[in-house]
Design a protein around this motif. Structure first.
Motif, short mmCIF file in Angstrom:
data_model
loop_
_atom_site.label_atom_id
_atom_site.label_comp_id
_atom_site.label_asym_id
_atom_site.label_seq_id
_atom_site.Cartn_x
_atom_site.Cartn_y
_atom_site.Cartn_z
N MET A 55 0.84 -1.19 0.00
CA MET A 55 0.00 0.00 0.00
C MET A 55 0.88 1.24 0.00
O MET A 55 1.85 1.32 0.75
N ILE A 56 0.51 2.22 -0.86
CA ILE A 56 1.32 3.42 -1.00
C ILE A 56 0.50 4.63 -0.57
O ILE A 56 -0.59 4.87 -1.09
N HIS A 57 1.04 5.39 0.35
CA HIS A 57 0.31 6.48 1.00
C HIS A 57 0.10 7.70 0.10
O HIS A 57 0.71 7.84 -0.97
N GLU A 58 -0.73 8.62 0.59
CA GLU A 58 -0.99 9.86 -0.13
C GLU A 58 0.09 10.89 0.16
O GLU A 58 1.08 10.61 0.86
N ILE A 59 -0.11 12.10 -0.34
CA ILE A 59 0.93 13.13 -0.31
C ILE A 59 1.33 13.56 1.10
O ILE A 59 2.43 14.05 1.32
N PHE A 60 0.45 13.37 2.09
CA PHE A 60 0.77 13.78 3.46
C PHE A 60 1.52 12.71 4.24
O PHE A 60 1.79 12.89 5.43
N GLY A 61 1.84 11.61 3.61
CA GLY A 61 2.66 10.59 4.25
C GLY A 61 1.86 9.49 4.92
O GLY A 61 0.64 9.40 4.80
N LEU A 62 2.59 8.65 5.63
CA LEU A 62 1.99 7.47 6.26
C LEU A 62 1.44 7.87 7.63
O LEU A 62 2.02 7.62 8.67
N ASP A 63 0.27 8.52 7.61
CA ASP A 63 -0.35 8.99 8.84
C ASP A 63 -1.40 7.99 9.34
O ASP A 63 -1.52 6.89 8.81
N ASP A 64 -2.16 8.38 10.35
CA ASP A 64 -3.14 7.46 10.94
C ASP A 64 -4.24 7.07 9.95
O ASP A 64 -4.72 5.94 9.97
N VAL A 65 -4.63 7.99 9.08
CA VAL A 65 -5.65 7.68 8.08
C VAL A 65 -5.14 6.58 7.15
O VAL A 65 -5.86 5.62 6.85
N MET A 66 -3.90 6.72 6.70
CA MET A 66 -3.32 5.71 5.82
C MET A 66 -3.14 4.38 6.54
O MET A 66 -3.35 3.30 5.96
N ARG A 67 -2.77 4.44 7.80
CA ARG A 67 -2.60 3.20 8.56
C ARG A 67 -3.94 2.47 8.70
O ARG A 67 -3.98 1.23 8.68
N ARG A 68 -5.02 3.22 8.80
CA ARG A 68 -6.34 2.58 8.87
C ARG A 68 -6.71 1.94 7.54
O ARG A 68 -7.37 0.90 7.51
N HIS A 69 -6.27 2.54 6.44
CA HIS A 69 -6.47 1.89 5.14
C HIS A 69 -5.74 0.55 5.12
O HIS A 69 -6.27 -0.47 4.65
N ALA A 70 -4.51 0.55 5.61
CA ALA A 70 -3.72 -0.68 5.65
C ALA A 70 -4.38 -1.72 6.56
O ALA A 70 -4.45 -2.91 6.23
N ASP A 71 -4.88 -1.25 7.70
CA ASP A 71 -5.56 -2.16 8.62
C ASP A 71 -6.81 -2.76 7.98
O ASP A 71 -7.14 -3.93 8.21
N ARG A 72 -7.49 -1.96 7.20
CA ARG A 72 -8.70 -2.45 6.51
C ARG A 72 -8.34 -3.59 5.56
O ARG A 72 -9.03 -4.62 5.53
N LEU A 73 -7.28 -3.42 4.80
CA LEU A 73 -6.85 -4.46 3.88
C LEU A 73 -6.41 -5.71 4.63
O LEU A 73 -6.72 -6.84 4.23
N ALA A 74 -5.67 -5.51 5.72
CA ALA A 74 -5.24 -6.64 6.54
C ALA A 74 -6.45 -7.37 7.12
O ALA A 74 -6.46 -8.61 7.23
N GLY A 75 -7.48 -6.60 7.48
CA GLY A 75 -8.70 -7.20 8.02
C GLY A 75 -9.43 -8.06 7.01
O GLY A 75 -10.22 -8.94 7.39
N LEU A 76 -9.17 -7.83 5.73
CA LEU A 76 -9.78 -8.65 4.68
C LEU A 76 -8.97 -9.93 4.44
O LEU A 76 -9.34 -10.75 3.61
N GLY A 77 -7.87 -10.05 5.15
CA GLY A 77 -7.06 -11.26 5.04
C GLY A 77 -5.81 -11.11 4.20
O GLY A 77 -5.09 -12.09 3.97
N TYR A 78 -5.54 -9.89 3.72
CA TYR A 78 -4.35 -9.68 2.89
C TYR A 78 -3.13 -9.37 3.75
O TYR A 78 -3.21 -8.60 4.71
N LEU A 79 -2.01 -9.97 3.38
CA LEU A 79 -0.73 -9.62 3.99
C LEU A 79 -0.39 -8.22 3.47
O LEU A 79 -0.15 -8.04 2.28
N THR A 80 -0.43 -7.23 4.34
CA THR A 80 -0.36 -5.84 3.90
C THR A 80 0.89 -5.14 4.42
O THR A 80 1.20 -5.18 5.61
#
Length: 204
Positions: free
Chosen positions: A1-26
């Motif tokens: 997963m590649i973050h937006e222009i503001f960097g790897l912030d909490d919003v982006m981490r929640r996107h990653a968590d969402r993908l991990a929650g679907l069963g993907y190694l993220t």
């Protein structure tokens, strides 16, 4: 997963968590790890425009790490938002099985970029002034390249509409709000549903 222009912030981490929650190694790549947003933003943007540089090396290393993990099922996808969406598009031909491009800028040589690209799901906001017409151009180019795709523009959404909260420096947020940049829950719900279905079809 590649973050937006503001960097790897909490919003982006929640996107990653969402993908991990679907069963993907993220793995959430931090393109600003060499010195933070202020120091790395210009070089990262320059790399995206030129098509080479440290950012591409970081993304490649991340893919190699996932491929070598015993937890990897064998198929790897890439997803990006904003700046990261641009990189997801640029690397869609680098051995991935699927790419999710979310309001990512289109490269100057779009047809060349899409040669040999993996299946792509793309989501753009109709109110995104910075990317007017991008969804239509990407859809047409993918059709021309005979790449499996699902590209949709959301009339009610602006830039960064998949975020579940406002992002960026607090001082800038009122300006971002006025520009229509930020969450749009209804559009986000549909876009995430499409991304999840697309990944399930191509990464299973």
């Amino acid at each position: 997963m590649i973050h937006e222009i503001f960097g790897l912030d909490d919003v982006m981490r929640r996107h990653a968590d969402r993908l991990a929650g679907l069963g993907y190694l993220t793995l959430a790549v931090d393109l600003f790890s060499a010195g933070g947003t202020a120091r790395c933003l210009v070089t990262t943007m320059t790399a995206m425009i030129r098509g080479h540089g440290r950012a591409f090396a970081d993304i490649s290393v991340a893919r190699e790490y996932l491929a070598g993990s015993p937890d990897c099922a064998g198929k790897i996808g890439v997803i990006g938002f904003c700046l990261g969406g641009g990189f997801a598009l640029l690397t869609a031909g680098d051995g991935y099985e699927a790419a999710a491009v979310n309001y990512g800028p289109l490269p100057r040589h779009l047809d060349e970029t899409l040669a040999g690209a993996c299946p792509i799901v793309g989501s753009y906001g109709g109110r995104d002034r910075s990317l007017r017409g991008a969804a239509g151009r990407l859809d047409a180019a993918l059709e021309k390249a005979d790449v499996t795709h699902d590209v949709k523009e959301y009339p009610a959404a602006g830039h960064a509409f998949l975020n579940d909260a406002e992002a960026g420096p607090r001082a800038l947020r009122p300006l971002l709000r006025v520009a229509g940049i930020g969450p749009e829950p209804e559009s986000a719900k549909d876009a995430w549903g499409r991304i999840e279905a697309f990944f399930a079809a191509h990464l299973s």
